[in-house]
Design an enzyme around this catalytic site. Structure first.
Site, PDB file in Angstrom:
ATOM      1  N   SER A   1      -6.943   3.771   2.560  1.00 10.69           N
ATOM      2  CA  SER A   1      -6.427   2.022   2.395  1.00 10.69           C
ATOM      3  C   SER A   1      -7.437   1.796   1.403  1.00 10.69           C
ATOM      4  O   SER A   1      -9.055   2.412   1.034  1.00 10.69           O
ATOM      5  CB  SER A   1      -7.630   1.623   3.459  1.00 10.69           C
ATOM      6  OG  SER A   1      -7.173   0.168   3.308  1.00 10.69           O
ATOM      7  N   GLU A   2      -6.898   0.827   0.598  1.00 12.70           N
ATOM      8  CA  GLU A   2      -7.796   1.151  -0.504  1.00 12.70           C
ATOM      9  C   GLU A   2      -8.939   0.408  -1.294  1.00 12.70           C
ATOM     10  O   GLU A   2     -10.056   0.972  -2.239  1.00 12.70           O
ATOM     11  CB  GLU A   2      -7.350   0.105  -1.733  1.00 12.70           C
ATOM     12  CG  GLU A   2      -6.780  -1.458  -1.325  1.00 12.70           C
ATOM     13  CD  GLU A   2      -5.940  -2.001  -2.383  1.00 12.70           C
ATOM     14  OE1 GLU A   2      -5.065  -1.730  -2.493  1.00 12.70           O
ATOM     15  OE2 GLU A   2      -5.633  -3.147  -2.528  1.00 12.70           O
ATOM     16  N   ASN A   3      -9.832  -0.260  -0.066  1.00 16.90           N
ATOM     17  CA  ASN A   3     -11.067  -0.735  -0.277  1.00 16.90           C
ATOM     18  C   ASN A   3     -12.094   0.209   0.786  1.00 16.90           C
ATOM     19  O   ASN A   3     -12.659   0.008   0.993  1.00 16.90           O
ATOM     20  CB  ASN A   3     -10.668  -2.539   0.658  1.00 16.90           C
ATOM     21  CG  ASN A   3     -10.287  -1.486   2.182  1.00 16.90           C
ATOM     22  OD1 ASN A   3      -9.335  -1.287   2.136  1.00 16.90           O
ATOM     23  ND2 ASN A   3     -10.899  -2.530   3.382  1.00 16.90           N
TER      24      ASN A   3
END
Lengths: 218, 229
Positions: A47-49
């Protein structure tokens, strides 16, 4: 015309994600793919975060709002998962370490151009997030979308009319009625739903479509 | 004795002036240093340039700062969300300038500033509206866009634990932009849930070395809240 449901589309994409793949599922429809990844396959969801080894949603009441996905929904971390900062997260994409990303789209061109971040309409507030980094960064970019807009226009197009997210970055498009490969060689049909003919698909899309395989029940 | 611990959020932000550029950590509300932002609002300064991934969610943090009319410009990747109504209203009223940056370029430009680089060539955004008018170069057959570093006068970030030398560790996905913003600002202020003794954080797991942090303020860990979908 038969149309696959959202869940059938997600299950179809999941079939193409192999053991050991590092995968980012975009916000919206692509997140459904996670529900269809076979548990016996080790697949690493990024997940990009800033997490790798993302697990399913927690039970109601168990949410930790410092453990969220890119869509800002509560998630869990699998044993062996880890956290990292944003520069590392996007290095995973841009650096070519991510095997597959699955994104939604407004339009995809037969050459693999992607438009999924902005309608370009006056007054629309643009938001791009990680879409441009994901689209060009992953080794393979898959798109999941309905083939037609609500108005019946094909979203698989000769050339995108919406503002681009990335050039020539999409390799495969999963729609509710057919699966396509796209790229420098143009678009070709991999599968169609039962009862759909290549002639009808060519009429619906209005773009040149190569077709070699036998139609399959999706 | 070096002690970077500051007694209150108000004291920590007391020298932020009108027109300052301020990086604010957080992805949505995860990692958003709400109490430092509240102190900044109470301080009354305006014309701020804010660097954050989003443009505020709901009523707290960056949203509250925008609602209070303190933000002249925001540099972010994903302003428009279902609960970004304060930004939406200010933007539509022409009261706030928006520089939209792809999220990975935002991270890379912040990181470049912290690392002292003059610019970066990034493949992200090439051929799109967000690269219009920018210098490009083809290197080994790949097309890149020239992007410049983003630095700031201050960074406000949230971490889990910090010590008096400024060493920090974070909690889960609240880490996000904290470590790179800490490097890119002249003055980095960290709100931490726990102030711990020197040596209490295993040196092998320090995420942000104290050299990047100027002030640490303890704020009892607050209940996080859900975002509208």
């Amino acid at each position: 015309m038969n149309r696959m449901t959202r869940d059938q589309m997600a299950a179809r994409v999941a079939k193409d994600i192999p053991e050991g793949a590092y995968v980012n599922l975009g916000i919206g429809l692509p997140t459904k793919v996670a529900n269809y990844l076979p548990v016996e396959r080790d697949i690493f969801l990024q997940s990009e975060n800033g997490l790798l080894g993302m697990g399913p949603a927690p039970a109601p009441g168990e949410e930790d709002w410092e453990l969220i996905n890119a869509g800002k929904q509560a998630v869990t971390l699998l044993a062996g998962g880890c956290f990292f900062h944003h520069a590392d997260s996007f290095a995973m994409m841009r650096g070519g370490h991510l095997d597959i990303c699955v994104l939604g789209a407004f339009q995809v061109s037969v050459g693999g151009d992607l438009a999924n971040w902005h309608t370009g309409e006056p007054g629309a507030i643009p938001a791009v997030g990680g879409a441009m980094d994901l689209a060009i960064g992953a080794k393979q970019t898959f798109v999941m979308m309905d083939l037609l807009t609500k108005q019946g226009e094909s979203k698989l197009v000769e050339a995108c009319t919406y503002p681009l997210t990335g050039l020539g970055c999409v390799s495969r498009v999963y729609t509710d009625v057919a699966v396509f490969d796209v790229g420098a060689q143009g678009a070709s049909v991999i599968e169609m739903v039962d009862g759909l003919s290549i002639e009808e698909l060519r009429r619906l899309t209005g773009v040149p479509l190569a077709y070699a395989a036998q139609p399959q029940v999706a | 004795m070096i002690d970077k611990i500051v007694e209150s959020a108000a004291a920590a932000v007391a020298d932020i002036q009108d027109g300052a550029s301020v990086m604010i950590g957080g992805f949505g509300t995860a990692g958003m240093p709400d109490q430092l932002i509240d102190a900044l609002i109470d301080r009354g300064v305006g014309d701020l340039t804010i660097i954050n991934n989003n443009a505020g969610n709901g009523e707290t943090g960056v949203a509250a700062l925008i609602k209070a009319g303190r933000v002249k410009k925001i540099i972010c990747s994903f302003p428009r969300q279902s609960d970004s109504h304060h930004f939406d209203a200010a933007y539509r009223a022409g009261q706030i300038e928006l520089e939209l940056v792809p999220q990975g370029n935002l991270a890379a430009r912040i990181q470049a500033a912290g690392a002292g680089l003059g610019a970066i060539f990034t493949p992200t955004g090439f051929g799109t509206l967000l690269a219009e008018g920018k210098e490009t170069r083809t290197i080994d057959g790949v097309d890149y866009v020239l992007e410049y570093p983003i630095k700031a006068d201050f960074a406000l970030i949230k971490a889990q634990s910090g010590d008096r030398w400024g060493n920090l560790i974070y909690r889960k996905t609240a880490r996000n932009f904290g470590p790179i913003m800490a490097m890119a600002a002249t003055t980095t202020i960290a709100q931490v849930s726990h102030v711990v003794d020197l040596g209490a954080i295993d040196p092998e797991i320090v995420v942000t070395p104290g050299i990047f942090v100027q002030r640490v303020v303890q704020i009892a860990s607050t209940t996080n809240h859900a975002l509208a979908a």
